[in-house]
Design a protein around this motif. Structure first.
Motif, mmCIF file in Angstrom:
data_model
loop_
_atom_site.group_PDB
_atom_site.id
_atom_site.type_symbol
_atom_site.label_atom_id
_atom_site.label_comp_id
_atom_site.label_asym_id
_atom_site.label_seq_id
_atom_site.Cartn_x
_atom_site.Cartn_y
_atom_site.Cartn_z
ATOM 1 N N ARG A 135 0.830 -1.199 0.000
ATOM 2 C CA ARG A 135 0.000 0.000 0.000
ATOM 3 C C ARG A 135 0.870 1.258 0.000
ATOM 4 O O ARG A 135 0.585 2.222 -0.716
ATOM 5 N N ALA A 136 1.958 1.244 0.754
ATOM 6 C CA ALA A 136 2.876 2.387 0.777
ATOM 7 C C ALA A 136 3.472 2.612 -0.606
ATOM 8 O O ALA A 136 3.560 3.746 -1.077
ATOM 9 N N GLN A 137 3.835 1.518 -1.283
ATOM 10 C CA GLN A 137 4.422 1.656 -2.615
ATOM 11 C C GLN A 137 3.397 2.198 -3.609
ATOM 12 O O GLN A 137 3.706 3.076 -4.405
ATOM 13 N N SER A 138 2.173 1.707 -3.555
ATOM 14 C CA SER A 138 1.165 2.186 -4.502
ATOM 15 C C SER A 138 0.812 3.649 -4.231
ATOM 16 O O SER A 138 0.587 4.423 -5.170
ATOM 17 N N ARG A 139 0.815 4.047 -2.963
ATOM 18 C CA ARG A 139 0.554 5.466 -2.651
ATOM 19 C C ARG A 139 1.706 6.348 -3.124
ATOM 20 O O ARG A 139 1.485 7.463 -3.582
ATOM 21 N N GLY A 140 2.911 5.848 -3.019
ATOM 22 C CA GLY A 140 4.067 6.583 -3.531
ATOM 23 C C GLY A 140 3.990 6.724 -5.039
ATOM 24 O O GLY A 140 4.306 7.770 -5.602
ATOM 25 N N ARG B 53 8.764 3.886 4.290
ATOM 26 C CA ARG B 53 9.296 5.042 3.555
ATOM 27 C C ARG B 53 10.048 4.592 2.300
ATOM 28 O O ARG B 53 9.898 5.184 1.234
ATOM 29 N N SER B 54 10.831 3.532 2.415
ATOM 30 C CA SER B 54 11.593 3.065 1.257
ATOM 31 C C SER B 54 10.654 2.501 0.192
ATOM 32 O O SER B 54 10.900 2.680 -1.003
ATOM 33 N N HIS B 55 9.576 1.848 0.591
ATOM 34 C CA HIS B 55 8.605 1.348 -0.380
ATOM 35 C C HIS B 55 7.874 2.512 -1.060
ATOM 36 O O HIS B 55 7.637 2.490 -2.261
ATOM 37 N N TRP B 56 7.512 3.527 -0.275
ATOM 38 C CA TRP B 56 6.839 4.701 -0.837
ATOM 39 C C TRP B 56 7.754 5.378 -1.861
ATOM 40 O O TRP B 56 7.332 5.706 -2.964
ATOM 41 N N LEU B 57 9.024 5.550 -1.499
ATOM 42 C CA LEU B 57 9.970 6.184 -2.408
ATOM 43 C C LEU B 57 10.231 5.331 -3.644
ATOM 44 O O LEU B 57 10.433 5.855 -4.741
ATOM 45 N N GLY B 58 10.205 4.016 -3.474
ATOM 46 C CA GLY B 58 10.352 3.124 -4.625
ATOM 47 C C GLY B 58 9.206 3.300 -5.609
ATOM 48 O O GLY B 58 9.414 3.351 -6.828
ATOM 49 N N GLY B 59 7.992 3.404 -5.092
ATOM 50 C CA GLY B 59 6.842 3.662 -5.947
ATOM 51 C C GLY B 59 6.935 5.022 -6.608
ATOM 52 O O GLY B 59 6.619 5.182 -7.792
ATOM 53 N N TRP B 60 7.395 6.002 -5.859
ATOM 54 C CA TRP B 60 7.537 7.365 -6.387
ATOM 55 C C TRP B 60 8.565 7.386 -7.526
ATOM 56 O O TRP B 60 8.328 7.983 -8.572
ATOM 57 N N ARG B 61 9.704 6.700 -7.335
ATOM 58 C CA ARG B 61 10.742 6.640 -8.377
ATOM 59 C C ARG B 61 10.219 5.954 -9.633
ATOM 60 O O ARG B 61 10.496 6.385 -10.746
ATOM 61 N N GLN B 62 9.467 4.873 -9.451
ATOM 62 C CA GLN B 62 8.894 4.168 -10.599
ATOM 63 C C GLN B 62 7.945 5.077 -11.373
ATOM 64 O O GLN B 62 7.948 5.100 -12.603
ATOM 65 N N ALA B 63 7.161 5.853 -10.660
ATOM 66 C CA ALA B 63 6.229 6.781 -11.309
ATOM 67 C C ALA B 63 6.996 7.853 -12.088
ATOM 68 O O ALA B 63 6.604 8.225 -13.200
ATOM 69 N N MET B 64 8.104 8.327 -11.517
ATOM 70 C CA MET B 64 8.919 9.332 -12.207
ATOM 71 C C MET B 64 9.490 8.742 -13.506
ATOM 72 O O MET B 64 9.527 9.415 -14.531
ATOM 73 N N GLU B 65 9.924 7.489 -13.456
ATOM 74 C CA GLU B 65 10.426 6.836 -14.675
ATOM 75 C C GLU B 65 9.317 6.688 -15.697
ATOM 76 O O GLU B 65 9.520 6.955 -16.880
#
Length: 55
Positions: free
Chosen positions: A11-16, A37-49
């Motif tokens: 859920r943290a990753q999908s929200r990120g 936090r690391s999962h959220w940031l991982g999702g955020w980085r994937q979205a940026m890519e």
């Protein structure tokens, strides 16, 4: 217990990811615990890519 923890991290990753797709800053991460936090940031980085590939 492991399933609940994994669900929370998923859920943290999908929200990120959603935050990244909408263009929010990574400093807006609402999580303080390192794992979430690391999962959220991982999702955020994937979205940026994903945004840079489609843009």
């Amino acid at each position: 217990m492991k399933r609940q923890k994994r669900d929370r991290l998923d859920r943290a990753q999908s929200r990120g990811y959603q935050a990244g797709i909408t263009g929010r800053s990574k400093e807006m991460c609402p999580y303080q615990m390192l794992d979430a936090r690391s999962h959220w940031l991982g999702g955020w980085r994937q979205a940026m890519e994903d945004r840079s590939v489609t843009a």
